[in-house]
Design a protein around this motif. Structure first.
Motif, mmCIF file in Angstrom:
data_model
loop_
_atom_site.group_PDB
_atom_site.id
_atom_site.type_symbol
_atom_site.label_atom_id
_atom_site.label_comp_id
_atom_site.label_asym_id
_atom_site.label_seq_id
_atom_site.Cartn_x
_atom_site.Cartn_y
_atom_site.Cartn_z
ATOM 1 N N LYS A 263 12.529 -3.341 8.886
ATOM 2 C CA LYS A 263 13.840 -2.890 9.295
ATOM 3 C C LYS A 263 15.185 -2.932 8.908
ATOM 4 C CE LYS A 263 15.250 -6.504 11.744
ATOM 5 N NZ LYS A 263 15.621 -7.600 12.668
ATOM 6 N N ASP A 264 15.145 -3.830 8.245
ATOM 7 C CA ASP A 264 16.128 -4.737 7.092
ATOM 8 C C ASP A 264 15.940 -3.070 5.936
ATOM 9 O OD1 ASP A 264 16.661 -6.990 7.556
ATOM 10 O OD2 ASP A 264 15.190 -8.006 6.176
ATOM 11 N N ARG B 209 15.453 0.103 6.760
ATOM 12 C CA ARG B 209 16.047 1.497 8.149
ATOM 13 C C ARG B 209 17.525 1.036 8.647
ATOM 14 N NH1 ARG B 209 13.529 6.048 7.835
ATOM 15 N NH2 ARG B 209 14.791 6.396 10.209
ATOM 16 N N ASN B 210 17.999 -0.281 8.287
ATOM 17 C CA ASN B 210 19.027 -0.511 8.895
ATOM 18 C C ASN B 210 20.496 -0.921 7.565
ATOM 19 O OD1 ASN B 210 18.900 -0.335 11.377
ATOM 20 N ND2 ASN B 210 18.119 -2.573 11.755
ATOM 21 N N LEU C 20 8.749 4.154 12.503
ATOM 22 C CA LEU C 20 7.711 3.385 12.575
ATOM 23 C C LEU C 20 6.429 2.825 12.092
ATOM 24 C CD1 LEU C 20 8.171 -0.081 12.568
ATOM 25 C CD2 LEU C 20 8.120 0.314 14.989
#
Length: 93
Positions: A57-58, A60-61, A33
């Motif tokens: 975040k989007d 990575r996920n 991060l």
């Protein structure tokens, strides 16, 4: 590739300050991060920071291929996995 259908045991454990090696998963995430998002950006507002971190975040996920998942994205892995998530109740308040 196999999906583990057993439910892991989850709990809270105290990690003394100065011993990050006791929680390698979190330390690895924190390092990524910081290196891939926080150190590369300078924000002028809280709204801008939230948008950039949300995009990270989007990414990575949803779209990032993870070696732990056989270089599949989390979405691809979940699609191939027949396991359904069953939340575990906790007595911790």
């Amino acid at each position: 590739m196999h999906c583990n259908s057993s439910v892991p045991i989850v709990g809270i454990s105290y990690i003394p300050p100065g011993t990050p090696w006791n929680n390698g998963y979190i330390e690895s995430f924190d390092r990524r991060l910081r290196a891939e998002c926080l150190n590369r950006n300078h924000w002028t507002s809280l709204l801008e920071a939230r948008a950039v971190i949300g995009d990270f975040k989007d990414e990575r996920n949803q779209r990032h291929r993870h070696s732990a998942l056989g270089y599949l994205t989390p979405v691809e892995y979940a699609t191939r996995c027949g396991h359904t998530h069953h939340p575990v109740a906790s007595d911790i308040n």
